[in-house]
Design an enzyme around this catalytic site. Structure first.
Site, PDB file in Angstrom:
ATOM      1  N   SER A 137      57.531  43.889-108.821  1.00  0.00           N
ATOM      2  CA  SER A 137      56.720  43.211-109.846  1.00  0.00           C
ATOM      3  C   SER A 137      56.009  44.283-110.664  1.00  0.00           C
ATOM      4  O   SER A 137      55.811  45.410-110.172  1.00  0.00           O
ATOM      5  CB  SER A 137      55.659  42.327-109.176  1.00  0.00           C
ATOM      6  OG  SER A 137      54.712  41.856-110.116  1.00  0.00           O
ATOM      7  N   TYR A 150      48.559  41.287-103.105  1.00  0.00           N
ATOM      8  CA  TYR A 150      49.903  41.098-103.688  1.00  0.00           C
ATOM      9  C   TYR A 150      50.408  42.421-104.251  1.00  0.00           C
ATOM     10  O   TYR A 150      51.549  42.822-104.009  1.00  0.00           O
ATOM     11  CB  TYR A 150      49.836  40.027-104.784  1.00  0.00           C
ATOM     12  CG  TYR A 150      51.168  39.742-105.459  1.00  0.00           C
ATOM     13  CD1 TYR A 150      52.190  39.076-104.785  1.00  0.00           C
ATOM     14  CD2 TYR A 150      51.395  40.133-106.783  1.00  0.00           C
ATOM     15  CE1 TYR A 150      53.404  38.807-105.410  1.00  0.00           C
ATOM     16  CE2 TYR A 150      52.601  39.872-107.416  1.00  0.00           C
ATOM     17  CZ  TYR A 150      53.606  39.202-106.725  1.00  0.00           C
ATOM     18  OH  TYR A 150      54.809  38.943-107.343  1.00  0.00           O
TER      19      TYR A 150
HETATM   20  P1  NDP Z   1      59.371  31.005-106.678  1.00  0.00           P
HETATM   21  O1  NDP Z   1      58.152  30.509-106.001  1.00  0.00           O
HETATM   22  O2  NDP Z   1      60.002  30.151-107.720  1.00  0.00           O
HETATM   23  O3  NDP Z   1      60.474  31.394-105.604  1.00  0.00           O
HETATM   24  C1  NDP Z   1      60.149  32.045-104.408  1.00  0.00           C
HETATM   25  C2  NDP Z   1      61.344  31.959-103.477  1.00  0.00           C
HETATM   26  O4  NDP Z   1      61.016  32.643-102.258  1.00  0.00           O
HETATM   27  C3  NDP Z   1      61.713  30.527-103.109  1.00  0.00           C
HETATM   28  O5  NDP Z   1      63.107  30.377-103.165  1.00  0.00           O
HETATM   29  C4  NDP Z   1      61.223  30.387-101.677  1.00  0.00           C
HETATM   30  O6  NDP Z   1      62.092  29.509-100.984  1.00  0.00           O
HETATM   31  C5  NDP Z   1      61.380  31.811-101.175  1.00  0.00           C
HETATM   32  N1  NDP Z   1      60.564  32.106-100.014  1.00  0.00           N
HETATM   33  C6  NDP Z   1      59.229  32.062 -99.883  1.00  0.00           C
HETATM   34  N2  NDP Z   1      58.859  32.356 -98.637  1.00  0.00           N
HETATM   35  C7  NDP Z   1      60.006  32.590 -97.943  1.00  0.00           C
HETATM   36  C8  NDP Z   1      60.304  32.936 -96.612  1.00  0.00           C
HETATM   37  N3  NDP Z   1      59.345  33.100 -95.682  1.00  0.00           N
HETATM   38  N4  NDP Z   1      61.591  33.097 -96.252  1.00  0.00           N
HETATM   39  C9  NDP Z   1      62.575  32.919 -97.153  1.00  0.00           C
HETATM   40  N5  NDP Z   1      62.366  32.606 -98.434  1.00  0.00           N
HETATM   41  C10 NDP Z   1      61.092  32.427 -98.819  1.00  0.00           C
HETATM   42  O7  NDP Z   1      58.944  32.415-107.296  1.00  0.00           O
HETATM   43  P2  NDP Z   1      59.735  33.493-108.164  1.00  0.00           P
HETATM   44  O8  NDP Z   1      61.123  33.114-108.402  1.00  0.00           O
HETATM   45  O9  NDP Z   1      58.865  33.817-109.295  1.00  0.00           O
HETATM   46  O10 NDP Z   1      59.660  34.732-107.158  1.00  0.00           O
HETATM   47  C11 NDP Z   1      60.783  35.515-106.792  1.00  0.00           C
HETATM   48  C12 NDP Z   1      60.338  36.954-106.640  1.00  0.00           C
HETATM   49  O11 NDP Z   1      59.954  37.461-107.916  1.00  0.00           O
HETATM   50  C13 NDP Z   1      59.143  37.164-105.718  1.00  0.00           C
HETATM   51  O12 NDP Z   1      59.358  38.305-104.917  1.00  0.00           O
HETATM   52  C14 NDP Z   1      57.999  37.405-106.689  1.00  0.00           C
HETATM   53  O13 NDP Z   1      56.963  38.171-106.112  1.00  0.00           O
HETATM   54  C15 NDP Z   1      58.723  38.143-107.798  1.00  0.00           C
HETATM   55  N6  NDP Z   1      58.055  38.162-109.088  1.00  0.00           N
HETATM   56  C16 NDP Z   1      57.807  36.997-109.767  1.00  0.00           C
HETATM   57  C17 NDP Z   1      57.152  37.037-110.983  1.00  0.00           C
HETATM   58  C18 NDP Z   1      56.797  35.819-111.748  1.00  0.00           C
HETATM   59  O14 NDP Z   1      56.046  35.916-112.742  1.00  0.00           O
HETATM   60  N7  NDP Z   1      57.310  34.644-111.387  1.00  0.00           N
HETATM   61  C19 NDP Z   1      56.740  38.316-111.595  1.00  0.00           C
HETATM   62  C20 NDP Z   1      57.074  39.461-110.808  1.00  0.00           C
HETATM   63  C21 NDP Z   1      57.710  39.381-109.612  1.00  0.00           C
HETATM   64  P3  NDP Z   1      61.691  28.534 -99.772  1.00  0.00           P
HETATM   65  O15 NDP Z   1      60.323  27.993-100.072  1.00  0.00           O
HETATM   66  O16 NDP Z   1      62.778  27.497 -99.826  1.00  0.00           O
HETATM   67  O17 NDP Z   1      61.758  29.379 -98.553  1.00  0.00           O
END
Ligand code: NDP
Length: 244
Positions: A137, A150
């Site tokens: 990020s 974070y």
């Molecule tokens: P979302 O909340 O849309 O997606 C997060 C995903 O992570 C979901 O598919 C969720 O699936 C999964 N997840 C969460 N906890 C677990 C776990 N314990 N085991 C397996 N899977 C897990 O967020 P984003 O798509 O935005 O996030 C994706 C990545 O991008 C993250 O690492 C985030 O930090 C990073 N990011 C996002 C930004 C943004 O602005 N959105 C900016 C910079 C980085 P489920 O609940 O089904 O397990």
């Protein structure tokens, strides 16, 4: 050995991970979808067709990552690409003492990434072929109030990725870190601190990116010749100056 490559994507049930999975399928990869919500995994795998499979996975459990890779090898032969994307962002001020949420962020964002690396690394190194993509990020490049823990996890992802890249540079295994700015996803739903949530819901003076823009960056890194490693990619909304 098959010429169709296989990718594993963690956090594939929404946002950036789902977009990466879709882009990988569109670019000819087999894709193993991994996350915890089984209904969403099943629906997406069904929509993506025969080149997609899924394996319920909690990245905070080391054994789940080992099982995920074993299931992928059974389904598709081997793991060519691992995208460590799963993440949570329950931002809070330190004074609110949300210690459980600090633990969860460290477990999912940092340890989950390490467990994914551990599950694929020996196979990739012995094959002298493979690509690990870690989603960090811009919070891994700068810090703001409420982002402390974070950011610590995302600075950590960048640090471990660079250390790994250096260690295996001679083994023909590539490591790419992608650092997105603001993307329109479900990520903010993990925030429980009312003050932080209110501040976030106030909106930003720019439009966030769509997840597809991060998927495009992943495809860019994967489609370079194997002699080229896109080590770090930062992708921001054009209008995003500071972090938030
Ligand atoms: P979302 O909340 O849309 O997606 C997060 C995903 O992570 C979901 O598919 C969720 O699936 C999964 N997840 C969460 N906890 C677990 C776990 N314990 N085991 C397996 N899977 C897990 O967020 P984003 O798509 O935005 O996030 C994706 C990545 O991008 C993250 O690492 C985030 O930090 C990073 N990011 C996002 C930004 C943004 O602005 N959105 C900016 C910079 C980085 P489920 O609940 O089904 O397990």
């Amino acid at each position: 050995m098959t010429s169709i490559k296989t990718a594993v994507v963690t956090g594939a049930t929404s946002g950036i991970g789902e977009a990466i999975a879709r882009a990988l399928i569109a670019n000819g990869y087999n894709v193993m979808l991994a996350a915890r919500r089984v209904d969403k995994l099943a629906t997406l795998a069904d929509e993506l067709g025969a080149k997609a499979a899924y394996h319920p996975t909690d990245v905070t459990r080391h054994s789940n990552l080992i099982d995920l890779v074993a299931a992928t090898e059974v389904a598709f032969g081997q793991v060519d690409v691992l995208v460590n994307n799963a993440g949570i962002m329950p931002l809070s001020l330190f004074e609110t003492r949300k210690v459980d949420e600090w633990d969860r962020m460290i477990d999912v964002n940092l340890k989950g990434t390490l467990y994914g690396i551990d599950a694929v690394l020996s196979q990739m190194v012995s094959r002298q072929d493979g690509h690990i993509v870690n989603v960090a990020s811009i919070a891994g490049l700068q810090v703001s109030p409420a982002f402390g823990v974070y950011s610590a996890t995302k600075f950590g992802v960048r640090a471990l990725s660079e250390g790994l890249r250096q260690e295996i540079a001679g083994k023909n295994v590539r490591v790419t870190t992608i650092s997105p700015g603001s993307v329109a996803t479900e990520l903010f739903s993990t925030i429980t601190d009312p003050a932080v949530l209110a501040a976030m819901q106030g909106g930003f003076p720019y439009d966030p990116m769509q997840p597809r823009s991060i998927a495009d960056a992943v495809i860019y890194a994967l489609s370079q010749p194997t002699s080229v490693c896109a080590g770090e990619i930062i992708v921001r909304p054009t209008g995003q100056g500071a972090m938030s």
